[in-house]
Design a protein around this motif. Structure first.
Motif, PDB file in Angstrom:
ATOM      1  N   THR A  41      43.633  42.715  24.022  1.00 43.40           N
ATOM      2  CA  THR A  41      44.401  41.338  24.616  1.00 43.40           C
ATOM      3  C   THR A  41      45.352  41.822  25.500  1.00 43.40           C
ATOM      4  OG1 THR A  41      45.324  40.812  22.376  1.00 43.40           O
ATOM      5  CG2 THR A  41      46.182  39.908  23.756  1.00 43.40           C
ATOM      6  N   ASN A  42      46.212  43.246  25.587  1.00 42.44           N
ATOM      7  CA  ASN A  42      46.446  43.520  27.295  1.00 42.44           C
ATOM      8  C   ASN A  42      46.039  43.915  28.174  1.00 42.44           C
ATOM      9  OD1 ASN A  42      49.317  43.547  25.275  1.00 42.44           O
ATOM     10  ND2 ASN A  42      48.375  45.407  24.526  1.00 42.44           N
ATOM     11  N   VAL A  43      44.983  44.126  27.866  1.00 43.82           N
ATOM     12  CA  VAL A  43      43.851  44.596  29.020  1.00 43.82           C
ATOM     13  C   VAL A  43      43.076  43.585  29.714  1.00 43.82           C
ATOM     14  CG1 VAL A  43      41.826  45.827  29.729  1.00 43.82           C
ATOM     15  CG2 VAL A  43      43.201  47.216  27.735  1.00 43.82           C
ATOM     16  N   LEU A  44      42.761  42.264  29.035  1.00 42.45           N
ATOM     17  CA  LEU A  44      43.223  41.066  29.211  1.00 42.45           C
ATOM     18  C   LEU A  44      43.917  40.216  30.020  1.00 42.45           C
ATOM     19  CD1 LEU A  44      41.393  39.625  26.412  1.00 42.45           C
ATOM     20  CD2 LEU A  44      40.095  40.006  28.185  1.00 42.45           C
ATOM     21  N   LEU A  51      44.143  40.251  39.046  1.00 40.73           N
ATOM     22  CA  LEU A  51      42.977  39.486  39.312  1.00 40.73           C
ATOM     23  C   LEU A  51      43.968  38.757  40.420  1.00 40.73           C
ATOM     24  CD1 LEU A  51      39.779  38.865  40.533  1.00 40.73           C
ATOM     25  CD2 LEU A  51      40.794  36.793  38.396  1.00 40.73           C
ATOM     26  N   VAL A  52      45.109  38.171  40.203  1.00 35.37           N
ATOM     27  CA  VAL A  52      46.049  36.776  40.484  1.00 35.37           C
ATOM     28  C   VAL A  52      46.349  37.439  41.926  1.00 35.37           C
ATOM     29  CG1 VAL A  52      47.693  35.910  40.813  1.00 35.37           C
ATOM     30  CG2 VAL A  52      46.510  35.699  39.351  1.00 35.37           C
ATOM     31  N   GLY A 103      33.394  41.923  35.327  1.00 33.38           N
ATOM     32  CA  GLY A 103      32.595  41.919  35.011  1.00 33.38           C
ATOM     33  C   GLY A 103      32.595  40.866  33.160  1.00 33.38           C
ATOM     34  N   LEU A 104      33.397  40.797  32.738  1.00 32.84           N
ATOM     35  CA  LEU A 104      33.336  39.745  32.584  1.00 32.84           C
ATOM     36  C   LEU A 104      32.848  37.706  32.943  1.00 32.84           C
ATOM     37  CD1 LEU A 104      36.366  39.561  29.829  1.00 32.84           C
ATOM     38  CD2 LEU A 104      34.097  39.391  29.352  1.00 32.84           C
ATOM     39  N   LEU A 105      33.566  37.889  34.014  1.00 35.84           N
ATOM     40  CA  LEU A 105      33.218  36.702  34.868  1.00 35.84           C
ATOM     41  C   LEU A 105      31.376  36.650  36.039  1.00 35.84           C
ATOM     42  CD1 LEU A 105      36.588  37.034  36.647  1.00 35.84           C
ATOM     43  CD2 LEU A 105      36.029  35.098  34.800  1.00 35.84           C
ATOM     44  N   GLU A 106      31.140  37.859  36.363  1.00 35.13           N
ATOM     45  CA  GLU A 106      30.154  37.943  36.537  1.00 35.13           C
ATOM     46  C   GLU A 106      29.000  38.004  35.487  1.00 35.13           C
ATOM     47  OE1 GLU A 106      31.213  41.089  39.095  1.00 35.13           O
ATOM     48  OE2 GLU A 106      31.610  39.982  40.408  1.00 35.13           O
ATOM     49  N   ARG A 107      29.254  37.977  34.196  1.00 30.37           N
ATOM     50  CA  ARG A 107      28.986  38.201  32.999  1.00 30.37           C
ATOM     51  C   ARG A 107      27.794  38.913  32.883  1.00 30.37           C
ATOM     52  NH1 ARG A 107      28.339  33.056  31.190  1.00 30.37           N
ATOM     53  NH2 ARG A 107      28.913  31.065  31.937  1.00 30.37           N
ATOM     54  N   ARG A 108      28.083  39.825  33.159  1.00 28.13           N
ATOM     55  CA  ARG A 108      27.658  41.524  33.015  1.00 28.13           C
ATOM     56  C   ARG A 108      28.474  42.095  31.810  1.00 28.13           C
ATOM     57  NH1 ARG A 108      29.747  45.405  36.566  1.00 28.13           N
ATOM     58  NH2 ARG A 108      31.467  43.252  37.337  1.00 28.13           N
ATOM     59  N   ILE A 109      29.137  41.556  31.398  1.00 31.48           N
ATOM     60  CA  ILE A 109      29.946  41.790  29.891  1.00 31.48           C
ATOM     61  C   ILE A 109      29.839  40.415  29.414  1.00 31.48           C
ATOM     62  CG2 ILE A 109      31.917  43.732  29.329  1.00 31.48           C
ATOM     63  CD1 ILE A 109      32.650  44.874  31.354  1.00 31.48           C
ATOM     64  N   ARG A 110      30.045  40.849  28.302  1.00 32.88           N
ATOM     65  CA  ARG A 110      30.378  39.760  26.741  1.00 32.88           C
ATOM     66  C   ARG A 110      31.362  39.815  25.928  1.00 32.88           C
ATOM     67  NH1 ARG A 110      25.857  37.604  22.862  1.00 32.88           N
ATOM     68  NH2 ARG A 110      27.291  35.462  22.036  1.00 32.88           N
ATOM     69  N   TRP A 150      44.693  28.944  32.257  1.00 33.15           N
ATOM     70  CA  TRP A 150      43.658  29.588  32.962  1.00 33.15           C
ATOM     71  C   TRP A 150      43.366  30.582  32.670  1.00 33.15           C
ATOM     72  CZ3 TRP A 150      44.245  34.854  36.129  1.00 33.15           C
ATOM     73  CH2 TRP A 150      43.635  34.122  36.709  1.00 33.15           C
ATOM     74  N   VAL A 151      44.125  31.767  32.326  1.00 32.22           N
ATOM     75  CA  VAL A 151      42.934  32.575  31.183  1.00 32.22           C
ATOM     76  C   VAL A 151      42.370  32.715  29.480  1.00 32.22           C
ATOM     77  CG1 VAL A 151      44.487  34.909  29.870  1.00 32.22           C
ATOM     78  CG2 VAL A 151      45.343  34.305  31.413  1.00 32.22           C
ATOM     79  N   ARG A 152      42.331  31.480  29.265  1.00 32.95           N
ATOM     80  CA  ARG A 152      41.556  31.264  27.950  1.00 32.95           C
ATOM     81  C   ARG A 152      40.245  30.416  29.274  1.00 32.95           C
ATOM     82  NH1 ARG A 152      43.032  29.365  22.918  1.00 32.95           N
ATOM     83  NH2 ARG A 152      41.538  28.988  22.691  1.00 32.95           N
ATOM     84  N   TYR A 153      40.771  29.710  30.148  1.00 30.63           N
ATOM     85  CA  TYR A 153      39.910  29.063  30.703  1.00 30.63           C
ATOM     86  C   TYR A 153      39.103  30.651  31.103  1.00 30.63           C
ATOM     87  CZ  TYR A 153      36.713  27.776  34.836  1.00 30.63           C
ATOM     88  OH  TYR A 153      35.606  27.345  35.144  1.00 30.63           O
ATOM     89  N   LEU A 154      39.355  31.708  31.400  1.00 32.95           N
ATOM     90  CA  LEU A 154      38.691  32.793  32.301  1.00 32.95           C
ATOM     91  C   LEU A 154      37.557  33.579  31.083  1.00 32.95           C
ATOM     92  CD1 LEU A 154      40.931  35.186  34.165  1.00 32.95           C
ATOM     93  CD2 LEU A 154      38.830  33.218  35.232  1.00 32.95           C
ATOM     94  N   ILE A 155      38.257  33.356  29.820  1.00 30.24           N
ATOM     95  CA  ILE A 155      37.437  34.412  28.679  1.00 30.24           C
ATOM     96  C   ILE A 155      37.143  32.770  28.039  1.00 30.24           C
ATOM     97  CG2 ILE A 155      39.095  36.153  29.156  1.00 30.24           C
ATOM     98  CD1 ILE A 155      40.488  35.043  26.474  1.00 30.24           C
TER      99      ILE A 155
END
Length: 76
Positions: A14-17, A24-25, A38-45, A71-76
């Motif tokens: 959680t802290n890393v996220l 990012l902001v 990596g999550l946003l580019e779908r390289r990491i699930r 916004w964070v919930r939307y990102l993940i």
């Protein structure tokens, strides 16, 4: 994936996220930001749980407010 490579599946603390979202902001390129990209580019699930999603939401609201939490919930 098109290239034939498998996506990386990862449980991310959680802290890393949260740190990665803040960075990012702020447009800071850190190791945490690279994970989020990596999550946003779908390289990491992301492998997560409802408990972790609740934790992310509560921590985000407490530290940075409801809009940021959404916004964070939307990102993940």
């Amino acid at each position: 994936m098109r290239s034939g490579k498998k996506k990386i599946r990862a449980f991310i603390d959680t802290n890393v996220l949260l740190i990665s979202a803040v960075n990012l902001v702020l447009e800071e390129e850190t190791a945490e930001t690279k994970v989020l990209r990596g999550l946003l580019e779908r390289r990491i699930r992301l492998v997560t749980s409802l408990k972790q999603l609740e934790e992310i939401t509560l921590a985000s609201k407490r530290v940075l407010g409801g809009d940021f939490a959404g916004w964070v919930r939307y990102l993940i």
